[in-house]
Enzyme design. Structure first.
Site, short mmCIF file in Angstrom:
data_model
loop_
_atom_site.label_atom_id
_atom_site.label_comp_id
_atom_site.label_asym_id
_atom_site.label_seq_id
_atom_site.Cartn_x
_atom_site.Cartn_y
_atom_site.Cartn_z
N ASN A 196 17.92 -11.11 13.05
CA ASN A 196 18.72 -12.27 12.66
C ASN A 196 18.04 -13.11 11.58
O ASN A 196 18.54 -14.18 11.21
CB ASN A 196 19.05 -13.14 13.87
CG ASN A 196 17.78 -13.64 14.57
OD1 ASN A 196 16.67 -13.39 14.10
ND2 ASN A 196 17.96 -14.35 15.67
N ASP A 198 15.47 -15.11 11.40
CA ASP A 198 15.14 -16.52 11.64
C ASP A 198 13.63 -16.76 11.60
O ASP A 198 13.15 -17.86 11.91
CB ASP A 198 15.72 -16.97 12.98
CG ASP A 198 15.09 -16.23 14.16
OD1 ASP A 198 14.30 -15.28 13.93
OD2 ASP A 198 15.40 -16.60 15.32
N GLU A 241 1.86 -16.32 16.09
CA GLU A 241 1.65 -15.88 17.47
C GLU A 241 1.56 -14.35 17.54
O GLU A 241 0.73 -13.79 18.27
CB GLU A 241 2.79 -16.38 18.35
CG GLU A 241 2.74 -17.89 18.60
CD GLU A 241 3.97 -18.40 19.33
OE1 GLU A 241 3.86 -19.44 20.00
OE2 GLU A 241 5.05 -17.77 19.21
N ASP A 450 -23.50 17.01 -21.75
CA ASP A 450 -22.15 16.54 -21.44
C ASP A 450 -21.44 17.75 -20.83
O ASP A 450 -21.21 18.75 -21.53
CB ASP A 450 -21.42 16.09 -22.69
CG ASP A 450 -21.88 14.73 -23.19
OD1 ASP A 450 -22.91 14.24 -22.72
OD2 ASP A 450 -21.19 14.17 -24.07
N HIS A 506 -30.05 18.73 -23.89
CA HIS A 506 -31.25 17.90 -23.92
C HIS A 506 -32.17 18.22 -22.74
O HIS A 506 -31.74 18.84 -21.76
CB HIS A 506 -30.86 16.42 -23.90
CG HIS A 506 -30.10 15.97 -25.11
ND1 HIS A 506 -30.58 15.03 -26.00
CD2 HIS A 506 -28.88 16.35 -25.60
CE1 HIS A 506 -29.70 14.84 -26.96
NE2 HIS A 506 -28.65 15.63 -26.74
N SER A 594 -20.07 26.92 -23.09
CA SER A 594 -21.13 27.69 -22.46
C SER A 594 -21.78 26.90 -21.35
O SER A 594 -21.25 25.89 -20.91
CB SER A 594 -22.16 28.15 -23.49
OG SER A 594 -22.93 29.21 -22.95
#
Length: 645
Positions: A196, A198, A241, A450, A506, A594
């Site tokens: 409802n 409320d 509540e 990378d 590296h 690679s």
């Protein structure tokens, strides 16, 4: 004769049955209403939930990210994807081409050690099968914790391959603390069960809610629970509540055993995790469009309808971790910097040909009948072509193909300076483009390239999680001249370079180069489809050069540079006897992709946990030169290092 049923009893039984059916039907409708409030789940209903239980100290908050509108420099329709960690969500396609207004939103769980950087990608949608990436931005959601306002913020969208701005996106982000998150969950419940409207729950509404939670014990004591919740005794339960009841009960005797939205059984009596689960399962309740979830990468989320048909027909699949065999239709890798999944771009025709060759006995049978020599010839011919002046015209097309993976602002020279494709392929980066982790500490090893990295404590782990070749061994990889007993069950790190990567490698450690050993061999591809083949051993059969490095902190380290299809040339910039510093350039591969493999002697290095955890899932980690790899075991176990990822 005393065994029949009276008419009144039958009537009472029928009424009782009807009542039971009515109640069952009402509860089922309530569950359906819960489901209706869970938008945008996509193909995976658990896509927006954490798979692991969170400790309270690891919980940062739940971020509500909202994409409000955008301004672009083109007029086609478009959509946006938001990626955080291993989750991706997408908006609907814009219905305007001048200044689209989305108001799309999604709740995202933030953990202290989890992903905090959300990537927002914008795709042009004027193509049937493949939408085109136009621009992106990255937002650190954790930074919003200290901000009190969730006001609108303008963020520039960058071109994927350059630093130019292609448009702007307006967003807002707010972080709920645990108390607000709990209240938010209760508001969701009230909005659905409060028939409802409320703002309170009657006993009938409260009763239906308890039944929907799936807790039979609580269902049998609903009247007592209602009285306990109704502290002011006014016959209804308010939001505050209800919130208090859930908090108290969840700690001593949980009310919620079953999520009323997704149906998952909540086995652990854990207030925080239950609250997080239920809150993320509900939509945001603001009336805005909720982003669709269930995707792993923005590329998958942005695919056009033709690709989605192929997904539905099982011609392609997305899974975390590489699947060996013919199912390996996509290679997903974990980007270490942002902690999100990204998809490696490989031409579909190349994938099909690699499966045909490397995943079948017939294909490998061809290798034994002259195909190995053919690969050598192709590599040599392709190498000569990429060294020709005519090859320079292929550079712009290559950059465009990998525009979200090649950052031209890092490259030392502008594109017009490269006279051949190979000159671009072995390009140098600007000084400082790859910071070296703990540069002053030689007891911290770094990533050598990378690449997509796999790391294993021992060779046994390597064979269990990754390499499927039946004859792979460290002895076969290093050869008799280099391999010693201390390498046999040592730590193995594989750096796989793809064509779009920076192709200079590296030094991962500081030390002295003792010697180089060249081992002739084939030029198989180093793609995971071949690595996972049961019929060949890519790493032990390919042409390779091994450098033995003597170090003070890691003992001896074997650095293996492996050639591959169209990578017949391996060039070194150092020689035997040179003393080298970690991060120094060691050499480069000519055209192609690679691999570099580093073998550490047994029990000399402690590899970073995140790298080992991903590798145990058969999931490669996307790393950059200079990122932390691990620490020498000579260092005390409780020694702390700065975050160098």
């Amino acid at each position: 004769m005393g065994h029949g049923t009276s008419k009144n009893e039958a009537l009472e039984l029928e009424e009782s049955t009807d009542s039971s059916r009515s109640k069952s039907s009402r509860i089922e409708k309530l569950r359906q209403r819960f489901h209706l409030h869970r938008h945008g789940s996509g193909s995976n209903p658990k896509s927006n939930l954490s798979n692991q239980l969170l400790k309270e100290e690891d919980f940062v908050g739940i971020a509500l990210l909202r994409l409000i509108r955008a301004e672009m420099k083109f007029k086609d329709k478009w959509l946006s994807c938001v990626s955080l960690g291993e989750q991706t969500f997408r908006t609907e396609i814009s219905d305007q081409t001048d200044k689209p207004v989305w108001n799309s939103e999604k709740k995202l769980l933030l953990e202290k050690k989890g992903a905090h950087v959300a990537r927002i990608s914008v795709f042009e949608t004027n193509r049937l099968s493949k939408n085109n990436l136009i621009g992106y931005c990255e937002i650190n959601l954790a930074e919003f914790i200290t901000q009190e306002s969730d006001s609108e913020m303008k963020v520039d969208l960058k071109d994927p391959s350059a630093a130019t701005v292609v448009g702007s996106i307006y967003i807002s982000c707010s972080i709920e603390d645990p108390i607000e998150t709990e209240k938010s969950f209760v508001r969701r419940i009230l909005s659905i069960v409060d028939y409802n409207e409320d703002g309170t729950l009657s006993f009938a509404e409260f009763s239906d809610l308890i039944d929907a939670f799936g807790n039979q014990l609580a269902a049998n004591t609903k009247e007592e629970l209602f009285k306990e919740a109704d502290e002011d005794g006014n016959g209804v339960v308010s939001m505050d509540e209800l919130a208090m009841l859930l908090v108290v009960q969840q700690e001593k005797d949980p009310l919620i055993n079953c999520c009323p939205v997704c149906g998952e059984i909540l086995k652990v009596s854990d207030r925080l995790n239950t609250m997080i689960h239920l809150n993320l399962c509900f939509d945001e309740g603001t009336g805005n469009q909720v982003m669709t979830g269930g995707f792993l990468t923005d590329k998958q989320a942005s695919n056009g309808w033709m690709f989605k048909v192929s997904e539905w027909a099982h011609f392609s699949s997305y899974e975390v971790g590489l699947r060996s065999g013919s199912g390996a239709s996509h290679i997903l890798v974990f980007e270490r910097r942002t902690k999100r999944l990204v998809e490696e771009i490989i031409d579909a025709k190349i994938i099909l040909s690699m499966r045909a060759i490397y995943q079948s006995k017939f294909g490998l049978g061809l290798m034994d009948k002259g195909a190995k020599e053919l690969l050598q010839s192709i590599s040599e011919k392709q190498g000569r072509k990429m060294d020709s002046v005519e090859s320079a015209k292929d550079i712009p097309k290559f950059v465009d193909m990998f525009k979200d993976q090649i950052n031209l602002s890092e490259v030392k020279c502008p594109l017009e300076n490269f006279k051949t494709f190979n000159e671009f392929f072995i390009r140098e980066l600007k000084p400082g483009a790859r910071p070296i982790a703990c540069m002053e500490r030689d007891d911290v090893a770094i990533c050598a390239a990378d690449s997509r990295l796999m790391a294993f404590k021992t060779t046994t782990d390597c064979l269990r999680f990754w390499i499927k070749g039946r004859k792979f061994s460290v002895q076969g990889l290093l050869g008799a001249e280099v391999c010693s007993s201390s390498f046999v069950d040592g730590t193995l790190v594989i750096f796989r370079l793809a064509p779009q990567d920076y192709h200079r490698f590296h030094f991962p450690v500081s030390g002295t180069i003792e010697k180089f050993v060249e081992i002739p061999g084939c030029l198989y591809t180093v793609n995971p489809i071949a690595v996972n083949s049961k019929y060949c051993n890519v790493f032990t059969e390919n042409k390779r050069v091994i450098a033995l490095i003597s170090t003070a902190d890691f003992g001896k380290v074997a650095f293996v540079a492996i050639g591959a299809t169209m990578v017949g040339s391996i060039t070194f910039s150092k020689k035997e006897g040179d003393h080298v510093k970690k991060g120094d350039e060691f050499g480069y591969f000519s055209f192609g992709g690679s691999t570099v493999i580093c073998v550490f002697e047994k029990d000399t290095i402690k590899i970073d946990n995140d790298l080992l955890e991903n590798s145990a899932r058969s999931l490669e980690t996307l790393v950059s030169v200079g990122m932390s790899l691990g620490i020498s075991t000579k260092i005390p176990a409780d020694s702390e290092l700065p975050d160098t990822q």
